[in-house]
Motif scaffolding. Structure first.
Motif, PDB file in Angstrom:
ATOM      1  N   PRO A   1       0.815  -1.221   0.000  1.00 33.61           N
ATOM      2  CA  PRO A   1       0.000   0.000   0.000  1.00 33.61           C
ATOM      3  C   PRO A   1       0.847   1.269   0.000  1.00 33.61           C
ATOM      4  CG  PRO A   1      -0.007  -0.990   2.173  1.00 33.61           C
ATOM      5  CD  PRO A   1       0.721  -1.939   1.270  1.00 33.61           C
ATOM      6  N   ILE A   2       0.279   2.320  -0.580  1.00 29.02           N
ATOM      7  CA  ILE A   2       0.887   3.646  -0.501  1.00 29.02           C
ATOM      8  C   ILE A   2       0.438   4.241   0.829  1.00 29.02           C
ATOM      9  CG2 ILE A   2       0.854   5.971  -1.472  1.00 29.02           C
ATOM     10  CD1 ILE A   2       0.560   4.752  -4.204  1.00 29.02           C
TER      11      ILE A   2
ATOM     12  N   TYR B   1       5.756   4.389  -2.675  1.00 28.48           N
ATOM     13  CA  TYR B   1       5.598   3.918  -4.049  1.00 28.48           C
ATOM     14  C   TYR B   1       6.906   3.294  -4.502  1.00 28.48           C
ATOM     15  CZ  TYR B   1       4.267   3.939  -8.984  1.00 28.48           C
ATOM     16  OH  TYR B   1       3.970   3.575 -10.268  1.00 28.48           O
ATOM     17  N   THR B   2       6.856   2.085  -5.029  1.00 23.40           N
ATOM     18  CA  THR B   2       8.082   1.380  -5.402  1.00 23.40           C
ATOM     19  C   THR B   2       8.313   1.354  -6.904  1.00 23.40           C
ATOM     20  OG1 THR B   2       6.894  -0.720  -5.384  1.00 23.40           O
ATOM     21  CG2 THR B   2       8.041  -0.087  -3.351  1.00 23.40           C
ATOM     22  N   GLY B   3       7.486   2.033  -7.676  1.00 16.78           N
ATOM     23  CA  GLY B   3       7.651   2.062  -9.129  1.00 16.78           C
ATOM     24  C   GLY B   3       8.664   3.114  -9.551  1.00 16.78           C
ATOM     25  N   ALA B   4       8.610   3.472 -10.823  1.00 13.90           N
ATOM     26  CA  ALA B   4       9.531   4.457 -11.372  1.00 13.90           C
ATOM     27  C   ALA B   4       9.241   5.844 -10.799  1.00 13.90           C
ATOM     28  CB  ALA B   4       9.418   4.495 -12.886  1.00 13.90           C
ATOM     29  N   THR B   5      10.289   6.623 -10.643  1.00 15.27           N
ATOM     30  CA  THR B   5      10.156   7.973 -10.106  1.00 15.27           C
ATOM     31  C   THR B   5       9.295   8.841 -11.020  1.00 15.27           C
ATOM     32  OG1 THR B   5      12.329   7.763  -9.093  1.00 15.27           O
ATOM     33  CG2 THR B   5      11.457   9.969  -9.285  1.00 15.27           C
ATOM     34  N   GLU B   6       9.445   8.656 -12.331  1.00 16.52           N
ATOM     35  CA  GLU B   6       8.672   9.451 -13.283  1.00 16.52           C
ATOM     36  C   GLU B   6       7.173   9.183 -13.144  1.00 16.52           C
ATOM     37  OE1 GLU B   6       9.991  11.877 -15.089  1.00 16.52           O
ATOM     38  OE2 GLU B   6      11.875  11.348 -14.123  1.00 16.52           O
ATOM     39  N   ASP B   7       6.799   7.925 -12.870  1.00 16.68           N
ATOM     40  CA  ASP B   7       5.390   7.591 -12.658  1.00 16.68           C
ATOM     41  C   ASP B   7       4.845   8.286 -11.416  1.00 16.68           C
ATOM     42  OD1 ASP B   7       5.405   5.987 -14.876  1.00 16.68           O
ATOM     43  OD2 ASP B   7       5.512   4.097 -13.771  1.00 16.68           O
TER      44      ASP B   7
ATOM     45  N   PHE C   1       7.089  17.263  -5.088  1.00 15.57           N
ATOM     46  CA  PHE C   1       7.606  15.905  -5.054  1.00 15.57           C
ATOM     47  C   PHE C   1       9.050  16.002  -4.581  1.00 15.57           C
ATOM     48  CE2 PHE C   1       9.978  12.436  -6.926  1.00 15.57           C
ATOM     49  CZ  PHE C   1       9.207  11.352  -6.567  1.00 15.57           C
ATOM     50  N   LYS C   2       9.315  15.484  -3.378  1.00 18.64           N
ATOM     51  CA  LYS C   2      10.660  15.551  -2.811  1.00 18.64           C
ATOM     52  C   LYS C   2      10.990  14.233  -2.134  1.00 18.64           C
ATOM     53  CE  LYS C   2      10.541  20.465  -1.679  1.00 18.64           C
ATOM     54  NZ  LYS C   2      10.533  21.437  -0.606  1.00 18.64           N
ATOM     55  N   GLU C   3      12.194  13.759  -2.330  1.00 18.61           N
ATOM     56  CA  GLU C   3      12.721  12.585  -1.630  1.00 18.61           C
ATOM     57  C   GLU C   3      11.751  11.403  -1.677  1.00 18.61           C
ATOM     58  OE1 GLU C   3      13.480  14.050   2.260  1.00 18.61           O
ATOM     59  OE2 GLU C   3      14.868  15.585   1.554  1.00 18.61           O
ATOM     60  N   ASP C   4      11.252  11.080  -2.873  1.00 18.96           N
ATOM     61  CA  ASP C   4      10.310   9.970  -3.085  1.00 18.96           C
ATOM     62  C   ASP C   4       9.043  10.101  -2.254  1.00 18.96           C
ATOM     63  OD1 ASP C   4      11.964   8.807  -4.967  1.00 18.96           O
ATOM     64  OD2 ASP C   4      13.038   7.629  -3.473  1.00 18.96           O
ATOM     65  N   LYS C   5       8.594  11.336  -2.035  1.00 21.74           N
ATOM     66  CA  LYS C   5       7.349  11.613  -1.325  1.00 21.74           C
ATOM     67  C   LYS C   5       6.575  12.670  -2.093  1.00 21.74           C
ATOM     68  CE  LYS C   5       9.320  10.929   3.270  1.00 21.74           C
ATOM     69  NZ  LYS C   5       9.599  11.547   4.566  1.00 21.74           N
ATOM     70  N   ILE C   6       5.259  12.526  -2.108  1.00 24.22           N
ATOM     71  CA  ILE C   6       4.397  13.567  -2.659  1.00 24.22           C
ATOM     72  C   ILE C   6       3.870  14.362  -1.468  1.00 24.22           C
ATOM     73  CG2 ILE C   6       2.260  14.086  -3.873  1.00 24.22           C
ATOM     74  CD1 ILE C   6       2.597  11.495  -5.413  1.00 24.22           C
ATOM     75  N   ILE C   7       4.046  15.666  -1.513  1.00 25.69           N
ATOM     76  CA  ILE C   7       3.578  16.543  -0.444  1.00 25.69           C
ATOM     77  C   ILE C   7       2.493  17.438  -1.031  1.00 25.69           C
ATOM     78  CG2 ILE C   7       4.227  18.328   1.203  1.00 25.69           C
ATOM     79  CD1 ILE C   7       7.098  17.141   1.072  1.00 25.69           C
ATOM     80  N   ILE C   8       1.275  17.307  -0.502  1.00 24.26           N
ATOM     81  CA  ILE C   8       0.127  18.086  -0.956  1.00 24.26           C
ATOM     82  C   ILE C   8      -0.254  19.071   0.147  1.00 24.26           C
ATOM     83  CG2 ILE C   8      -2.297  17.979  -1.692  1.00 24.26           C
ATOM     84  CD1 ILE C   8      -0.543  16.625  -3.690  1.00 24.26           C
ATOM     85  N   GLN C   9      -0.467  20.328  -0.219  1.00 20.21           N
ATOM     86  CA  GLN C   9      -0.841  21.342   0.761  1.00 20.21           C
ATOM     87  C   GLN C   9      -2.289  21.148   1.184  1.00 20.21           C
ATOM     88  OE1 GLN C   9      -0.067  25.036  -1.194  1.00 20.21           O
ATOM     89  NE2 GLN C   9       2.144  24.780  -1.145  1.00 20.21           N
ATOM     90  N   GLY C  10      -2.520  20.995   2.480  1.00 20.56           N
ATOM     91  CA  GLY C  10      -3.865  20.829   3.015  1.00 20.56           C
ATOM     92  C   GLY C  10      -4.139  19.387   3.404  1.00 20.56           C
ATOM     93  N   ASP C  11      -5.246  19.184   4.107  1.00 18.55           N
ATOM     94  CA  ASP C  11      -5.641  17.851   4.552  1.00 18.55           C
ATOM     95  C   ASP C  11      -6.640  17.270   3.555  1.00 18.55           C
ATOM     96  OD1 ASP C  11      -6.208  15.557   5.906  1.00 18.55           O
ATOM     97  OD2 ASP C  11      -7.272  16.501   7.553  1.00 18.55           O
ATOM     98  N   TYR C  12      -6.149  16.504   2.591  1.00 19.59           N
ATOM     99  CA  TYR C  12      -6.969  15.921   1.537  1.00 19.59           C
ATOM    100  C   TYR C  12      -6.880  14.398   1.547  1.00 19.59           C
ATOM    101  CZ  TYR C  12      -7.418  20.596  -0.367  1.00 19.59           C
ATOM    102  OH  TYR C  12      -7.707  21.919  -0.526  1.00 19.59           O
ATOM    103  N   ARG C  13      -6.679  13.804   2.723  1.00 18.12           N
ATOM    104  CA  ARG C  13      -6.488  12.350   2.800  1.00 18.12           C
ATOM    105  C   ARG C  13      -7.642  11.574   2.185  1.00 18.12           C
ATOM    106  NH1 ARG C  13      -5.164  11.889   8.999  1.00 18.12           N
ATOM    107  NH2 ARG C  13      -6.609  13.610   8.939  1.00 18.12           N
ATOM    108  N   ASP C  14      -8.867  11.943   2.525  1.00 14.24           N
ATOM    109  CA  ASP C  14     -10.023  11.189   2.033  1.00 14.24           C
ATOM    110  C   ASP C  14     -10.150  11.275   0.510  1.00 14.24           C
ATOM    111  OD1 ASP C  14     -10.679  10.468   4.646  1.00 14.24           O
ATOM    112  OD2 ASP C  14     -11.923  12.244   4.922  1.00 14.24           O
ATOM    113  N   LYS C  15     -10.000  12.463  -0.033  1.00 14.92           N
ATOM    114  CA  LYS C  15     -10.124  12.643  -1.480  1.00 14.92           C
ATOM    115  C   LYS C  15      -8.992  11.932  -2.220  1.00 14.92           C
ATOM    116  CE  LYS C  15     -12.542  17.048  -1.224  1.00 14.92           C
ATOM    117  NZ  LYS C  15     -12.507  18.470  -1.529  1.00 14.92           N
TER     118      LYS C  15
END
Length: 108
Positions: free
Chosen positions: A34-35, A53-59, A77-91
């Motif tokens: 899981p992600i 995520y264990t796939g390609a960085t470009e994906d 996108f930094k250090e193999d992490k996606i950082i989204i501003q705000g609390d959007y976990r459910d969406k």
């Protein structure tokens, strides 16, 4: 006389073609693990972090761009992490599940 009748009068040689709805195909690699979707506060502002995520960085970068566009928010996108501003976990979890990913919610 509706619009279709008017168009038929203007263009009598035109024949309508049925268009099949195109199914959105994803070229992203779907993984078994899981992600991780977690929530943090940095400098007093809420952010949502996706990692694992264990796939390609470009994906993963393409996925980050798509999420930011669908949610109309900023992020990076930094250090193999996606950082989204705000609390959007459910969406975000709903979007990823539609794409076929396993998503695990961590924290709060």
């Amino acid at each position: 006389m509706d619009l279709k009748d008017q168009l038929k009068n203007l263009f009598p040689e035109h024949h309508e073609k049925e268009v099949e709805p195109s199914k959105e195909t994803t070229s992203l690699w779907l993984q078994d693990d899981p992600i991780i979707c977690k929530y943090e506060k940095r400098k007093g502002k809420p952010i949502t972090i996706l990692e694992g995520y264990t796939g390609a960085t470009e994906d993963f970068k393409a996925l980050a761009k798509e999420l930011k566009q669908k949610l109309s928010v900023g992020g990076s996108f930094k250090e193999d992490k996606i950082i989204i501003q705000g609390d959007y976990r459910d969406k975000i979890m709903a979007i990823l599940k539609e794409k076929g990913f396993n998503v695990k919610r961590v924290g709060g």
